[in-house]
Design a protein around this motif. Structure first.
Motif, PDB file in Angstrom:
ATOM      1  N   SER A  22       8.051  -7.025  -9.253  1.00 19.55           N
ATOM      2  CA  SER A  22       9.273  -6.247  -8.520  1.00 19.55           C
ATOM      3  C   SER A  22       8.408  -5.610  -7.271  1.00 19.55           C
ATOM      4  CB  SER A  22       9.879  -5.346  -9.217  1.00 19.55           C
ATOM      5  OG  SER A  22       9.027  -4.334  -9.826  1.00 19.55           O
ATOM      6  N   THR A  23       7.396  -5.348  -7.419  1.00 16.71           N
ATOM      7  CA  THR A  23       6.372  -4.727  -6.371  1.00 16.71           C
ATOM      8  C   THR A  23       6.252  -5.660  -5.019  1.00 16.71           C
ATOM      9  OG1 THR A  23       5.462  -2.978  -7.863  1.00 16.71           O
ATOM     10  CG2 THR A  23       4.492  -3.554  -5.737  1.00 16.71           C
ATOM     11  N   CYS A  29      10.319  -8.235   0.896  1.00 15.38           N
ATOM     12  CA  CYS A  29      11.458  -7.950   1.593  1.00 15.38           C
ATOM     13  C   CYS A  29      11.195  -7.069   2.854  1.00 15.38           C
ATOM     14  CB  CYS A  29      12.343  -7.274   0.909  1.00 15.38           C
ATOM     15  SG  CYS A  29      13.225  -8.371  -0.762  1.00 15.38           S
ATOM     16  N   VAL A  30      10.242  -5.954   2.811  1.00 18.33           N
ATOM     17  CA  VAL A  30       9.993  -5.150   3.648  1.00 18.33           C
ATOM     18  C   VAL A  30       9.250  -5.805   4.770  1.00 18.33           C
ATOM     19  CG1 VAL A  30       8.892  -2.651   4.260  1.00 18.33           C
ATOM     20  CG2 VAL A  30      10.442  -3.195   2.124  1.00 18.33           C
ATOM     21  N   LEU A  31       8.460  -6.469   4.460  1.00 14.96           N
ATOM     22  CA  LEU A  31       7.353  -7.013   5.507  1.00 14.96           C
ATOM     23  C   LEU A  31       7.971  -8.291   6.162  1.00 14.96           C
ATOM     24  CD1 LEU A  31       3.958  -6.329   3.550  1.00 14.96           C
ATOM     25  CD2 LEU A  31       5.085  -4.947   5.259  1.00 14.96           C
ATOM     26  N   LEU A  60      -1.311  -5.100   2.252  1.00 15.49           N
ATOM     27  CA  LEU A  60      -2.301  -4.421   1.039  1.00 15.49           C
ATOM     28  C   LEU A  60      -1.880  -2.994   0.889  1.00 15.49           C
ATOM     29  CD1 LEU A  60      -5.704  -5.860   2.210  1.00 15.49           C
ATOM     30  CD2 LEU A  60      -4.209  -6.724   0.137  1.00 15.49           C
ATOM     31  N   ALA A  61      -1.647  -2.225   2.156  1.00 17.79           N
ATOM     32  CA  ALA A  61      -1.206  -0.874   2.041  1.00 17.79           C
ATOM     33  C   ALA A  61       0.109  -0.658   1.206  1.00 17.79           C
ATOM     34  CB  ALA A  61      -1.143  -0.296   3.402  1.00 17.79           C
ATOM     35  N   TYR A  62       0.953  -1.698   1.588  1.00 17.60           N
ATOM     36  CA  TYR A  62       2.290  -1.441   0.702  1.00 17.60           C
ATOM     37  C   TYR A  62       2.181  -1.614  -0.728  1.00 17.60           C
ATOM     38  CZ  TYR A  62       7.274  -1.821  -0.223  1.00 17.60           C
ATOM     39  OH  TYR A  62       8.552  -1.664  -0.420  1.00 17.60           O
ATOM     40  N   PHE A  66       2.222   1.189  -4.229  1.00 21.37           N
ATOM     41  CA  PHE A  66       2.955   1.287  -5.516  1.00 21.37           C
ATOM     42  C   PHE A  66       2.079   1.103  -6.734  1.00 21.37           C
ATOM     43  CE2 PHE A  66       6.517   0.156  -2.804  1.00 21.37           C
ATOM     44  CZ  PHE A  66       7.247   0.905  -3.096  1.00 21.37           C
ATOM     45  N   LEU A  67       0.886   0.341  -6.513  1.00 20.29           N
ATOM     46  CA  LEU A  67      -0.087   0.208  -7.847  1.00 20.29           C
ATOM     47  C   LEU A  67      -0.697   1.527  -7.987  1.00 20.29           C
ATOM     48  CD1 LEU A  67      -1.545  -3.179  -6.854  1.00 20.29           C
ATOM     49  CD2 LEU A  67       0.006  -2.714  -8.721  1.00 20.29           C
TER      50      LEU A  67
END
Length: 459
Positions: A22-23, A29-31, A60-62, A66-67
């Protein structure tokens, strides 16, 4: 209860929200829209590789955000986010700058992936007994104001000695605009000649001890006047050194300690103050350039200082690219990674080794620069594979310290603050291989946490 006690009472690391699938779906979707725009921009401009670099670090930052449980202090997020910011500055650099090659982009993004992997592996419990959350029990060992005041007194006494040596180096103390410029030139000349700058190690290590003492006070001291006084001493010592490293290390570590106090370190809560802090650092770098560089002492000094700051931010990327595509110019350089181990061994006659010069030779990109990002020493010494392996190790160590720091380990908090400069200024230069400084910090930590805190003076 000190302001920092909250760190030892709670676990700030968040549970991961949703599965990794899901992450990645959210990231896609965002990128997706910026991916299309950046690729279209890349096709029709000369910044194709820079656009890919920016896109890669944003992705990678996104994912790391979440991680890391939406924590901006999670090392992998900090590393990739800062590289993303610098890539954006490079893309929109107002001065002419060399384009990046695909090999360079691969190394940069590979380093980001390896650092992220190392942080993910390190952000877990390997030593259960050592990572337990400490109970908030203030016994005599845990809180010793006498030890902190002793360190503060030492810092205060170092200031006049440092000023005296500074006056000797510069030929006097002056409040003229050219004083710091002349002092900087005198210090650089002494470095190149191999001359001893300061009268003793106690004086030369004064700025670092002041910064470490400030962090201890931020962590444990309740009296604000002591923190303010130590801050002033640290700033004075840093400015008289004319370099940016100590001052930026103080700011990075202090910001890290203040952020650790916060229960919610998500971008939603910390985005605005972090943006202000980032802008403040850029302004401060511009001010230091304005005050210490001879080139800025003209009629258009502000424009020159601003361009120099932009060059400091984006230039190292182009300089490392130059090193990648012109290996013949760097082939004869001695190994830099273990310089501080090999040099003493050569003095003892154990090995034959010629240490590198204090400063790298400048290259034209097309403006002159001699800083090559944190990748250069490992790439030159160990090639691409060794360089990427080094960043797995760095990420792993940062992840370990982060895991222990957010769970209340004061030792981990202290070392996490120390490594924050190497993490946040990795786009500028490498501070991970400075082994002598690690020995100083280890000696300081042992002296304070295991000796001075047990020491009591009769009142």
């Amino acid at each position: 209860m000190t302001p920092f006690d909250a760190v030892s009472m709670r676990i700030c690391a968040r549970e991961q929200h949703g599965s990794r699938i899901s992450t990645l779906y959210r990231a896609a979707c965002v990128l997706a829209p910026p991916i299309v725009l950046l690729l279209l921009l890349a096709v029709y401009t000369a910044t194709a590789t820079a656009a890919v670099l920016l896109l890669g670090f944003l992705a990678l930052a996104y994912v790391n955000y979440f991680l890391g449980g939406r924590d901006v202090l999670y090392p992998a997020f900090t590393f990739t986010a800062i590289w993303g910011i610098v890539a954006a500055v490079y893309c929109f650099c107002p001065i002419e700058i060399d384009p990046l090659g695909w090999r360079t982009i691969t190394i940069f993004l590979g380093g980001g992936v390896c650092f992220s992997l190392g942080s993910l592996l390190g952000n877990r419990s390997f030593f259960p007994l050592g990572h337990r959350v400490r109970k908030n029990v203030k016994d005599e060992y845990q809180d010793n104001p006498q030890a902190r005041l002793l360190l503060l007194t030492y810092v205060i006494l170092i200031v006049p000695l440092f000023v005296y040596d500074t006056a000797r180096i510069a030929g006097g103390i002056s409040f003229s605009p050219m004083f710091l410029v002349n002092l900087r030139m005198a210090i650089l000349a002494s470095f190149r000649e191999g001359a001893t700058l300061y009268s003793s190690k106690l004086v030369s290590t004064g700025p670092m001890i002041a910064v470490l003492t400030l962090w201890v006070l931020i962590m444990e001291e309740k009296r604000r006047w002591a923190i303010v006084l130590c801050s002033l001493c640290a700033v004075v010592l840093s400015l008289l050194g004319t370099g940016r490293t100590t001052l930026m290390q103080m700011l990075c570590g202090s910001l890290c300690l203040l952020m650790l106090r916060k229960k919610d370190r998500s971008l939603r809560k910390t985005g605005v103050p972090l943006s202000i802090a980032t802008l403040g650092v850029i302004v401060l770098m511009t001010a230091i350039s304005l005050a210490t560089k001879l080139e800025t002492q003209g009629s258009n000094e502000l424009e020159v200082a601003t361009n120099m700051t932009t060059a400091y931010i984006a230039g190292p990327l182009a300089a490392f690219n130059y090193a990648v595509y012109h290996p013949e110019e760097f082939k004869g350089q001695p190994a830099a990674t273990f310089e501080e181990v090999l040099t003493p061994m050569s003095h003892l006659g154990i090995i034959r080794y010629t240490p590198p010069t204090a400063f790298d030779e400048p290259v034209s990109v097309p403006f002159p620069t001699n800083v090559y990002t944190c990748f250069k020493p490992y790439y030159e010494d160990f090639s691409v594979v060794g360089c990427l392996a080094a960043f797995v190790l760095f990420g792993f160590v940062e992840g370990l310290l982060y895991y222990a720091a957010v769970r209340g380990s004061y030792i981990a908090v202290f070392f996490f603050a120390y490594l924050s400069y190497a993490l946040m200024f990795s786009t500028f230069d490498d501070a991970y291989h400075l082994l002598t400084r690690y020995l100083y910090v280890l000696a300081y930590a042992f002296t304070y946490f295991y000796l001075l805190k047990r020491l009591r003076f009769k009142q």
